[in-house]
Design a protein around this motif. Sequence first.
Motif, PDB file in Angstrom:
ATOM      1  N   GLY B  31       5.868  -5.072   2.092  1.00  0.00           N
ATOM      2  CA  GLY B  31       4.570  -5.056   2.478  1.00  0.00           C
ATOM      3  C   GLY B  31       3.891  -7.034   0.928  1.00  0.00           C
ATOM      4  N   HIS B  32       4.260  -6.508  -0.250  1.00  0.00           N
ATOM      5  CA  HIS B  32       4.128  -7.049  -0.993  1.00  0.00           C
ATOM      6  C   HIS B  32       5.106  -8.808  -1.388  1.00  0.00           C
ATOM      7  N   GLN B  33       6.061  -8.193  -0.453  1.00  0.00           N
ATOM      8  CA  GLN B  33       6.712 -10.176  -0.668  1.00  0.00           C
ATOM      9  C   GLN B  33       6.520 -10.308   0.731  1.00  0.00           C
ATOM     10  N   GLN B  34       6.789 -10.131   1.945  1.00  0.00           N
ATOM     11  CA  GLN B  34       6.750 -10.185   3.220  1.00  0.00           C
ATOM     12  C   GLN B  34       6.131  -9.561   3.942  1.00  0.00           C
ATOM     13  N   PRO B  35       5.643  -9.885   5.827  1.00  0.00           N
ATOM     14  CA  PRO B  35       4.296  -9.733   5.879  1.00  0.00           C
ATOM     15  C   PRO B  35       4.474  -7.979   6.530  1.00  0.00           C
ATOM     16  N   GLY B  36       3.617  -7.246   6.081  1.00  0.00           N
ATOM     17  CA  GLY B  36       3.075  -6.149   6.319  1.00  0.00           C
ATOM     18  C   GLY B  36       2.193  -5.576   4.771  1.00  0.00           C
ATOM     19  N   GLY B  37       2.232  -4.067   4.859  1.00  0.00           N
ATOM     20  CA  GLY B  37       0.860  -4.010   3.265  1.00  0.00           C
ATOM     21  C   GLY B  37       0.579  -2.478   4.169  1.00  0.00           C
ATOM     22  N   GLY B  38      -0.273  -2.738   3.070  1.00  0.00           N
ATOM     23  CA  GLY B  38      -0.818  -1.385   3.965  1.00  0.00           C
ATOM     24  C   GLY B  38      -1.230  -0.675   4.647  1.00  0.00           C
ATOM     25  N   PHE B  39      -2.580  -1.588   4.638  1.00  0.00           N
ATOM     26  CA  PHE B  39      -3.362  -1.635   6.279  1.00  0.00           C
ATOM     27  C   PHE B  39      -2.683  -1.484   6.792  1.00  0.00           C
ATOM     28  N   ILE B  40      -1.680  -2.862   7.533  1.00  0.00           N
ATOM     29  CA  ILE B  40      -0.761  -2.958   8.913  1.00  0.00           C
ATOM     30  C   ILE B  40       0.126  -1.595   8.927  1.00  0.00           C
ATOM     31  N   HIS B 111      10.981  -3.446  -8.578  1.00  0.00           N
ATOM     32  CA  HIS B 111      10.125  -3.846  -9.493  1.00  0.00           C
ATOM     33  C   HIS B 111       8.936  -2.994  -8.930  1.00  0.00           C
ATOM     34  N   PRO B 115      -0.018  -2.406  -8.737  1.00  0.00           N
ATOM     35  CA  PRO B 115      -0.973  -3.081  -6.715  1.00  0.00           C
ATOM     36  C   PRO B 115      -0.217  -2.401  -6.036  1.00  0.00           C
ATOM     37  N   PHE B 118      -1.670   0.494  -5.764  1.00  0.00           N
ATOM     38  CA  PHE B 118      -2.922   0.674  -4.668  1.00  0.00           C
ATOM     39  C   PHE B 118      -3.147   0.307  -3.411  1.00  0.00           C
ATOM     40  N   ASP B 119      -1.497  -0.252  -2.487  1.00  0.00           N
ATOM     41  CA  ASP B 119      -1.236  -0.763  -1.418  1.00  0.00           C
ATOM     42  C   ASP B 119      -1.145   0.974  -0.705  1.00  0.00           C
ATOM     43  N   VAL B 122      -4.764   2.960  -0.021  1.00  0.00           N
ATOM     44  CA  VAL B 122      -4.692   1.935   1.273  1.00  0.00           C
ATOM     45  C   VAL B 122      -4.322   2.697   2.495  1.00  0.00           C
TER      46      VAL B 122
END
Lengths: 113, 141, 771
Positions: B31-40, B111, B115, B118-119, B122
């Motif tokens: 999610g940090h580099q491409q679409p996505g992340g904690g919410f999704i 890496h 954050p 943190f994600d 979330v």
Amino acid sequence: MEIILAIVIGVLYAAGVYLLLRRSIVKLILGLIFFSHATNLLVFLAGSLSKVSPPFVQEGQKVAQASVADPLPQALVLTSLVIGFGITAFALVLIYRFYQSSGTVDFDQLKED
Amino acid sequence: MSNPYSNIFRIAATKLRPLLFILSLIVLYRGHQQPGGGFIGGLMAASAYILYALAFNSAEARRKLPLSTSALLGTGLAVILVSGLLSVLAGEPFMTGMWTTLHLPFGQELHLGTPVLFDAGVYLAVIGVLLTIMFDIIDIE
Amino acid sequence: MQLIRIVGVVFFLAFLTPFIDKRLGKISGYLYALLPALLFTLLLKQLPDIIDRHFIIQSIDWFPLLHVHLSFYLDGLSLLFALLITGMGTLVFIYSGYYMQHYPMRGRFYFYILLFMGAMLGLVLANNLITLFLFWEITSFSSFLLIGFNHERPEARAAALQALLITGFGGLAMLAGFVLLGNVAGSYELTDLLQDGAVVKGSKMYMPLVLLILAGAFTKSAQFPFHFWLPGAMEAPTPVSAYLHSATMVKAGIYLLARLQPILGGTDLWQFSLGLAGAMTMLVGAYFAFTQFDLKKILAYTTISALGMLVLLVGIGTELAITAMVIFLIVHSLYKGALFMIAGAIDKTVGTRDIRHLGGMWPVMPVAAVATFLTLFSMAGLPPFLGFIGKEVIYDAKVQAPEIAVYLAILAVAANIFMVAVAFLFGHGVFFGKKKDPPKIPREPAIPLLIGPVVLSVTSLFMGIYPAILTQPLVLPAIDAVNASPVKLHIQLWHGLNLVFLLSVITVTLGLTLFFFRKPATKALRKFNQRYFKIEFADLFRKLVESFLSFTKRHTEVVQHGYHRFYLMLIFIVSSLLVWYQIYHTRGWGFEANWEEVPFYLIGISLLIITAALGAVFTRSRLVAIILLGVIGYAMAFIFILYGAVDVAITLILVETLVLVLFVMVVYHLPSYMPKYSRPTSRIRDGIIALVFGGFMTALVLKAEFIKISPPISDYFLKEAFTKGHGRNIVNVILVDFRGLDTMGETVVLMIAAIGVFSLLKLKPKKKKEE
């Protein structure tokens, strides 16, 4: 192209206002959802729509290209979507409990009790 | 309670649950580099279990969870707080992002930073919230 | 010495009281007395430094941008007050140790009174006006809690509220005055302001700021016409009356006036306001004290009179007047504190404090009687007590006051005649005359109840006999602080045969005459009062408050009618009209509508959304409505993708799906139709409101498009997302890094929603057994 989206926002708000002014609690929830849709679109529009590529930093580069869309409204809308879900869920459960204890879905009955 | 849903739905739910779950982890990770992340990611993972709960029942879905919904919520919030406080331990203001690079064998690099942690918090919290709400509502009889 | 620690340690102890009281029980009061005693000695050790004009200024930044600091200042005046507060505090705690031992909420009492002591110390030590105001308000607040301490009694509650409303109102006015003063002088620090007296006096805002500050000082120090809260405050337990309502809190106003005298004083306005209020208060207090029956009420009215005297003296403002003020302040605190303690001791041992049920008790309580009379002599201003010196200086100050000297002297003599009479009335009524039948058999009050009065009366005696050694070191630095220049003054008991002494003799003689004719005099005066002084200020105030409440209630009922949709309607109409007006006013009606740029697929999506919205509004089937809402959601997701918001679109699709499921699951349990409740007319009305509101939102968007106020902060995010945030997904970097605190807040909100849902659904109230 903002003109058409502005009209969409106006229609969504008008629908929301009209539904919020109803006496039925189900319509109240529908009105709330309309309101949050309209507001999300409004916030999204607050960034410029002239740049349309997704806000990513390209592979191998350090800084985003000039053509990417404004990321801040997107982050705000994303946050508001998830919060909106929480609010809607809470409101729905609230009206369910209201109906359970009062036996009516008419808000004006609430005043007399 | 008799089964109001078709077997197809049940089988689909059973098969989709781990699939969606793994997918959600991938979405979270990249999610940090491409679409996505904690919410999704959180929404996807929660959907997997909600689907399962709809096909069977919420008790069954709760059993499939590694943690209880409230524990997920609490863990999520705790992870968020810890990720913010790590920088305080290092003498920086609350929630300063800190990064480190792990060198894995075969020349791979990982890496990692607060954050990302943190994600993950979330992600857990969103799962916890959604499942608490949805399971409770499914339980209404 | 760290002044903030002196204040802080008292507050600290206050918050420890719940634990201490549980452990130590009844003896806790005596232990609390150790703290003020310790502080008293610490402060006394500063006296030599202060006499040598080595003042202490300490400051800690609090809100530096607003010029608000936790700053403290110790000079002669604040030291004198701090000594009074801690000294009286020690005696009052010893007294309370016995007096309060059987009260059910003893711990709470000590908490309040320690809170008060800390605030009072902070008030007199504060160097910053805003800090001073903060402590000022805490004293009002703790006074409210203490007056209403016996909260089962409606009278106590009413008196507490009355005191709070009056002092609170005054405090707010004072804050406004402080802000004006700070704006004029450019600083809130007293030490700075003391240099800027001329600037302040020359400013246009001088009159409003003086009047506002006086409102605070006069309400706190019970000046006419705000005096009536003080007799009401006698509902408090007696230690509180002795401490707050005679020796310390009511003197806060005097402190403030004395403190500001070098900055604000010396003008006609100042002298006139203080003179008028002080003289009126002095007379009204003395006069009403004479006709009271309740010992504490008698003392309360004499306190009012004394406060009036002090204000008058500050108003005169000559060096001699300030000297008189400082001496009388000490005199009054000593004798009034002692008398309150005696009144309480009598009440405690005999069971009443109505002077009509008391009499002839000196043989059974000789110690109390001796202490009382020593104190009363000081109050009546007889030699060799400090009270005598006090009165002499007062007369001297008034005789030498410019211009209005004669009137002031006459007023002071008149008030003092009543004081003398009241003093004898009090002493005679309790200890001499016929024996009456009080509820309990009279005996000597317990030792802790007598320590205070004995110490205070003996102090007053010695300070009168040895003025040069005991009185001068305390008094001179305080006068010095008020006059802002060193004074050379010798305080002595015997001034020789002069006009001032003659006035003293006249006062005492007339006072004694009034005392001997007390029966016809009080009878006549009471009759007079009933005929001409029917207006009770306290009643008047209560009526004012009541009519205000009923007024607001009537208006609230009109506005708060209980129909949610009319509240909303009001909000929508008002905001629509305001925004429409503002758009017209600032931007005009013209719109730039460029239809040619609009791509055809966007028109298609928009038409889909509009149609679905209209359908959702007018359908009567819930299922159709929710499906149409879903259509709108997915269409919006498409718009988001079109304009590059990939993450938003994914989230929206997932959320939209979940909302659909949620809606179906809940609405399933509700009645299956959506009835039409409203009449056609109201539907048309709501339709118009909705269109007006929607229209202005559209206009707002179109107008806002062309306003660029400052460069967007997004530029920073675009530039630094990868270099500082180590992420290529800028939206995600914003969420988890740049604006991570927001996201954390959001998670908490979500959690609260989840807890709300859980508690609504899972924690059902237990069904009643009859059902």
